[in-house]
Write a protein that holds these residues in place. Structure first.
Motif, short mmCIF file in Angstrom:
data_model
loop_
_atom_site.label_atom_id
_atom_site.label_comp_id
_atom_site.label_asym_id
_atom_site.label_seq_id
_atom_site.Cartn_x
_atom_site.Cartn_y
_atom_site.Cartn_z
N UNK A 138 0.71 -1.36 0.06
CA UNK A 138 -0.09 -0.11 0.12
C UNK A 138 0.90 1.31 0.05
N UNK A 139 2.02 1.09 0.45
CA UNK A 139 2.83 2.51 0.55
C UNK A 139 3.98 2.62 -0.76
N UNK A 140 3.41 1.89 -1.68
CA UNK A 140 3.88 1.90 -3.22
C UNK A 140 5.26 1.00 -3.17
N UNK A 141 5.86 0.33 -1.81
CA UNK A 141 7.05 -0.38 -2.13
C UNK A 141 6.74 -1.69 -3.10
N UNK A 142 7.92 -1.91 -3.99
CA UNK A 142 7.56 -2.98 -4.61
C UNK A 142 8.63 -4.12 -4.27
N UNK A 143 7.99 -5.17 -3.67
CA UNK A 143 8.77 -6.21 -2.98
C UNK A 143 8.82 -7.29 -4.24
N UNK A 144 9.78 -8.50 -4.05
CA UNK A 144 9.71 -9.46 -5.28
C UNK A 144 10.64 -10.61 -4.43
N UNK A 145 10.46 -11.70 -4.82
CA UNK A 145 11.27 -13.11 -4.79
C UNK A 145 11.41 -13.51 -6.01
N UNK A 146 12.86 -13.52 -6.46
CA UNK A 146 12.98 -14.20 -7.62
C UNK A 146 13.48 -15.64 -7.14
N UNK A 147 13.10 -16.72 -7.85
CA UNK A 147 13.29 -18.15 -7.63
C UNK A 147 13.87 -18.75 -8.71
N UNK A 148 14.78 -19.96 -8.46
CA UNK A 148 15.20 -21.09 -9.44
C UNK A 148 14.86 -22.25 -8.51
N UNK A 149 14.10 -23.25 -9.00
CA UNK A 149 14.02 -24.38 -8.33
C UNK A 149 14.02 -25.46 -9.11
N UNK A 150 14.62 -26.51 -8.56
CA UNK A 150 14.72 -27.85 -9.53
C UNK A 150 13.23 -28.49 -9.31
N UNK A 151 12.77 -29.30 -10.30
CA UNK A 151 11.43 -30.08 -10.08
C UNK A 151 11.42 -30.80 -8.93
N UNK A 152 10.48 -30.63 -8.07
CA UNK A 152 10.25 -31.66 -6.82
C UNK A 152 10.46 -33.16 -7.26
N UNK A 175 17.03 -10.44 1.45
CA UNK A 175 17.66 -11.77 1.86
C UNK A 175 17.73 -12.62 0.67
N UNK A 176 18.35 -13.84 1.02
CA UNK A 176 18.58 -14.80 -0.27
C UNK A 176 19.00 -16.13 0.49
N UNK A 177 18.79 -17.13 -0.31
CA UNK A 177 19.18 -18.71 0.12
C UNK A 177 19.70 -19.34 -1.24
N UNK A 178 20.72 -20.17 -0.98
CA UNK A 178 21.29 -20.80 -1.91
C UNK A 178 21.50 -22.41 -1.72
N UNK A 179 20.96 -23.40 -2.25
CA UNK A 179 21.01 -24.44 -2.04
C UNK A 179 21.08 -25.36 -3.44
N UNK A 180 21.46 -26.46 -3.54
CA UNK A 180 21.63 -27.27 -4.46
C UNK A 180 20.43 -27.11 -5.57
N UNK A 181 18.97 -27.31 -4.84
CA UNK A 181 17.59 -27.54 -5.61
C UNK A 181 17.00 -26.24 -5.50
N UNK A 193 17.01 -18.55 -4.23
CA UNK A 193 16.17 -17.20 -4.18
C UNK A 193 16.71 -16.14 -3.57
N UNK A 194 16.16 -14.96 -4.18
CA UNK A 194 16.62 -13.48 -3.78
C UNK A 194 15.41 -12.77 -3.41
N UNK A 195 15.49 -12.17 -2.12
CA UNK A 195 14.02 -11.73 -1.71
C UNK A 195 14.61 -10.13 -1.96
N UNK A 196 13.98 -9.14 -2.69
CA UNK A 196 14.56 -7.77 -2.82
C UNK A 196 13.31 -6.88 -2.68
N UNK A 197 13.75 -5.60 -2.84
CA UNK A 197 12.79 -4.37 -2.92
C UNK A 197 13.31 -3.66 -4.04
N UNK A 198 12.40 -3.18 -5.06
CA UNK A 198 12.84 -2.13 -6.18
C UNK A 198 13.27 -1.01 -5.33
N UNK A 199 14.16 -0.19 -6.13
CA UNK A 199 14.61 1.02 -5.79
C UNK A 199 13.40 2.11 -5.83
N UNK A 200 12.76 1.71 -7.07
CA UNK A 200 11.70 2.85 -7.63
C UNK A 200 10.36 2.37 -6.88
#
Length: 150
Positions: free
Chosen positions: A39-53, A110-116, A119-126
Motif C-alpha cells: 500500500x505504501x508503493x514499495x515493490x517487493x519481489x522474490x526471484x526463484x530458481x527451483x529444481x522440479x520436486x 535476503x537470499x538462500x542458495x542450495x543445490x535445488x 532465491x533472492x528476496x528484494x525491494x525495487x529502488x523505484x
C-alpha cells in the motif's frame, strides 16, 4: 601470428557480449518472479530458481561402497560454488529489469542458495506507479514467458 591473436581475441569478445550473463536457465529449473506491491508503493519481489520436486531426493544418501564412489549421490541441481551468488544476482537483475518490475535496480533483503532451490528476496529502488499497479496488481507470480529467455 599477431593478426591471428587479435582475430581470436575479437571472437571471444563477441561471444562474451552475446551472452546475457544468466545461468541455470537452460536447465530443468523453474524460474519465477513473485511480485507484491505494498500500500505504501514499495515493490517487493522474490526471484526463484527451483529444481522440479520429483527430481529432489527425499533424503541424503552417503556412498559407502568403495568400489562405486558415485553410487548414492543425487544427480541434478546446481553445483554450488564461489560464483553461485554472483550468478544468482545477475539472473535476478536481468529478470526484474526485463519483466518491467524494477526500473532503477533493487536492494537485496535476503537470499538462500542450495543445490535445488535458489532465491533472492528484494525491494525495487523505484516506487510503484499507477501503471505498475495495473500491470502487476497487488501481487502475482510471473514465469519466464513474461521476460523471455535470452
Amino acid at each position: 601470428m599477431g593478426k591471428a591473436f587479435v582475430l581470436l581475441l575479437m571472437m571471444f569478445m563477441v561471444a562474451g557480449c552475446s551472452n546475457s550473463g544468466r545461468s541455470y536457465v537452460d536447465s530443468e529449473m523453474a524460474e519465477t518472479l513473485e511480485v507484491e506491491i505494498l500500500p505504501n508503493a514499495s515493490k517487493m519481489f522474490t526471484y526463484r530458481l527451483r529444481w522440479p520436486e520429483k527430481h529432489i531426493p527425499s533424503h541424503i544418501q552417503i556412498a559407502r561402497n568403495g568400489n562405486n564412489p558415485e553410487r548414492g549421490f543425487a544427480q541434478g541441481g546446481v553445483d554450488v560454488g564461489r560464483g553461485t551468488y554472483e550468478r544468482l544476482l545477475a539472473n535476478t537483475a536481468y529478470v526484474v529489469e526485463h519483466s518491467g518490475y524494477c526500473r532503477d535496480g533493487f536492494f537485496e533483503l535476503d537470499r538462500s542458495i542450495s543445490r535445488y532451490h535458489l532465491w533472492v528476496r528484494g525491494e525495487c529502488k523505484d516506487s510503484a506507479t499507477e501503471a505498475d499497479r495495473q500491470s502487476f496488481g497487488s501481487g502475482q507470480t510471473l514465469t519466464s514467458g513474461r521476460w523471455g529467455k535470452p
